[in-house]
Design a protein around this motif. Structure first.
Motif, PDB file in Angstrom:
ATOM      1  N   THR A   1       0.832  -1.205   0.000  1.00 21.67           N
ATOM      2  CA  THR A   1       0.000   0.000   0.000  1.00 21.67           C
ATOM      3  C   THR A   1       0.866   1.255   0.000  1.00 21.67           C
ATOM      4  O   THR A   1       2.057   1.215   0.325  1.00 21.67           O
ATOM      5  CB  THR A   1      -0.908   0.045   1.242  1.00 21.67           C
ATOM      6  OG1 THR A   1      -0.085   0.216   2.405  1.00 21.67           O
ATOM      7  CG2 THR A   1      -1.754  -1.219   1.377  1.00 21.67           C
ATOM      8  N   GLN A   2       0.248   2.357  -0.334  1.00 16.58           N
ATOM      9  CA  GLN A   2       0.969   3.625  -0.322  1.00 16.58           C
ATOM     10  C   GLN A   2       1.483   3.936   1.090  1.00 16.58           C
ATOM     11  O   GLN A   2       2.599   4.427   1.247  1.00 16.58           O
ATOM     12  CB  GLN A   2       0.073   4.754  -0.839  1.00 16.58           C
ATOM     13  CG  GLN A   2       0.844   6.042  -1.051  1.00 16.58           C
ATOM     14  CD  GLN A   2       0.105   7.010  -1.945  1.00 16.58           C
ATOM     15  OE1 GLN A   2      -0.385   6.636  -3.010  1.00 16.58           O
ATOM     16  NE2 GLN A   2       0.039   8.254  -1.525  1.00 16.58           N
ATOM     17  N   GLU A   3       0.710   3.616   2.104  1.00 16.01           N
ATOM     18  CA  GLU A   3       1.150   3.847   3.482  1.00 16.01           C
ATOM     19  C   GLU A   3       2.378   2.990   3.812  1.00 16.01           C
ATOM     20  O   GLU A   3       3.299   3.444   4.490  1.00 16.01           O
ATOM     21  CB  GLU A   3       0.015   3.546   4.469  1.00 16.01           C
ATOM     22  CG  GLU A   3      -1.146   4.529   4.404  1.00 16.01           C
ATOM     23  CD  GLU A   3      -2.069   4.297   3.185  1.00 16.01           C
ATOM     24  OE1 GLU A   3      -2.114   3.175   2.639  1.00 16.01           O
ATOM     25  OE2 GLU A   3      -2.729   5.272   2.779  1.00 16.01           O
ATOM     26  N   GLN A   4       2.379   1.746   3.323  1.00 20.10           N
ATOM     27  CA  GLN A   4       3.543   0.880   3.544  1.00 20.10           C
ATOM     28  C   GLN A   4       4.762   1.404   2.786  1.00 20.10           C
ATOM     29  O   GLN A   4       5.876   1.367   3.301  1.00 20.10           O
ATOM     30  CB  GLN A   4       3.228  -0.557   3.117  1.00 20.10           C
ATOM     31  CG  GLN A   4       2.248  -1.245   4.037  1.00 20.10           C
ATOM     32  CD  GLN A   4       1.802  -2.574   3.473  1.00 20.10           C
ATOM     33  OE1 GLN A   4       1.513  -2.702   2.276  1.00 20.10           O
ATOM     34  NE2 GLN A   4       1.743  -3.582   4.331  1.00 20.10           N
TER      35      GLN A   4
ATOM     36  N   GLN B   1       5.389   4.462   2.139  1.00 20.92           N
ATOM     37  CA  GLN B   1       5.866   5.604   2.914  1.00 20.92           C
ATOM     38  C   GLN B   1       6.597   5.141   4.167  1.00 20.92           C
ATOM     39  O   GLN B   1       7.631   5.709   4.529  1.00 20.92           O
ATOM     40  CB  GLN B   1       4.691   6.524   3.271  1.00 20.92           C
ATOM     41  CG  GLN B   1       4.133   7.243   2.073  1.00 20.92           C
ATOM     42  CD  GLN B   1       2.830   7.967   2.351  1.00 20.92           C
ATOM     43  OE1 GLN B   1       1.957   7.451   3.046  1.00 20.92           O
ATOM     44  NE2 GLN B   1       2.702   9.163   1.788  1.00 20.92           N
TER      45      GLN B   1
END
Length: 177
Positions: free
Chosen positions: A100-103, A105
Motif C-alpha cells: 500500500t501507499q502507506e507501507q 511511505q
C-alpha cells in the motif's frame, strides 16, 4: 512530497504483503534456516527494467542462500498484475503484491504517479533494496527515485558475503547522525 527515509542500523518496519497463494508474509523475517533477509521493492509489471532486474536476481539466489540470506520481492501491483507479470519472470524466490501507499511511505520509498493508464492503474513505489540482519536491523539500504539507478547485484552479493564473514567484523555503515 517529503519521505521519511529509513536509516542504516534502524529496525526494519513491520510490513506485511501477500504472496500469490494468499499467505500474508512479514517482509523482514527470513524463512527456513536463513537468518538475514533481502527485500527488493520493484515498481511493478509495467516496468521492463524491473523485470530484467528480478530475472537477474534469480542468478544470485544460490549465492545469497549459501550466505544465509532469504529473498523476497514486492510491489504495489494487484494479484492479477503479478499473475500477468509471471509470464515474463523466471524466478524461484517469493513474489508479493499489494504494497500500500502507506507501507511504501513507512519504508521511506519514493512514490510515483502513473503517467497514464497504459503504465499502471495505481501510484507505485520506485525501487528500494533492504538487507536486514539477524537482529531485524537494516544492514544495507538502497533507495532510488527512478528505475535507472540500482545496485549491481554481483557487487551486492559479494559485499553481503564479505560483511557476513566473521573475520571481517564489518559494522553497519552510514550510522553517523
Amino acid at each position: 512530497m517529503y519521505t521519511n527515509k529509513l536509516h542504516a542500523g534502524a529496525r526494519f518496519p513491520e510490513v506485511e504483503a501477500t504472496l500469490l497463494n494468499g499467505e500474508i508474509t512479514p517482509l523482514s523475517r527470513p524463512s527456513g534456516d536463513r537468518d538475514w533477509k533481502l527485500v527488493l521493492v520493484y515498481r511493478g509489471k509495467h516496468c521492463p527494467l524491473c523485470t530484467k532486474y528480478l530475472n537477474e536476481l534469480e542468478q544470485h539466489i544460490p549465492s545469497l542462500h549459501a550466505a544465509g540470506v532469504d529473498v523476497i520481492a514486492v510491489s504495489g501491483d494487484s494479484k492479477e498484475q503479478l499473475e500477468t507479470h509471471l509470464e515474463k519472470l523466471n524466478v524461484s524466490f517469493p513474489l508479493a503484491y499489494g504494497l500500500t501507499q502507506e507501507q511504501m511511505q513507512a519504508l521511506g520509498l519514493y512514490i510515483s504517479v502513473p503517467r497514464s493508464e497504459k503504465e499502471t492503474d495505481h501510484n507505485f513505489a520506485e525501487p528500494g533494496l533492504f538487507v536486514i540482519n539477524q537482529d531485524g536491523n537494516i544492514q544495507v539500504v538502497d533507495i532510488s527515485n527512478n528505475p535507472f539507478v540500482r545496485p549491481s547485484l554481483s557487487e551486492l552479493v559479494s559485499g553481503v558475503n564479505w560483511i557476513r564473514a566473521p573475520e571481517n567484523n564489518y559494522p553497519i555503515r552510514g550510522t553517523f547522525r
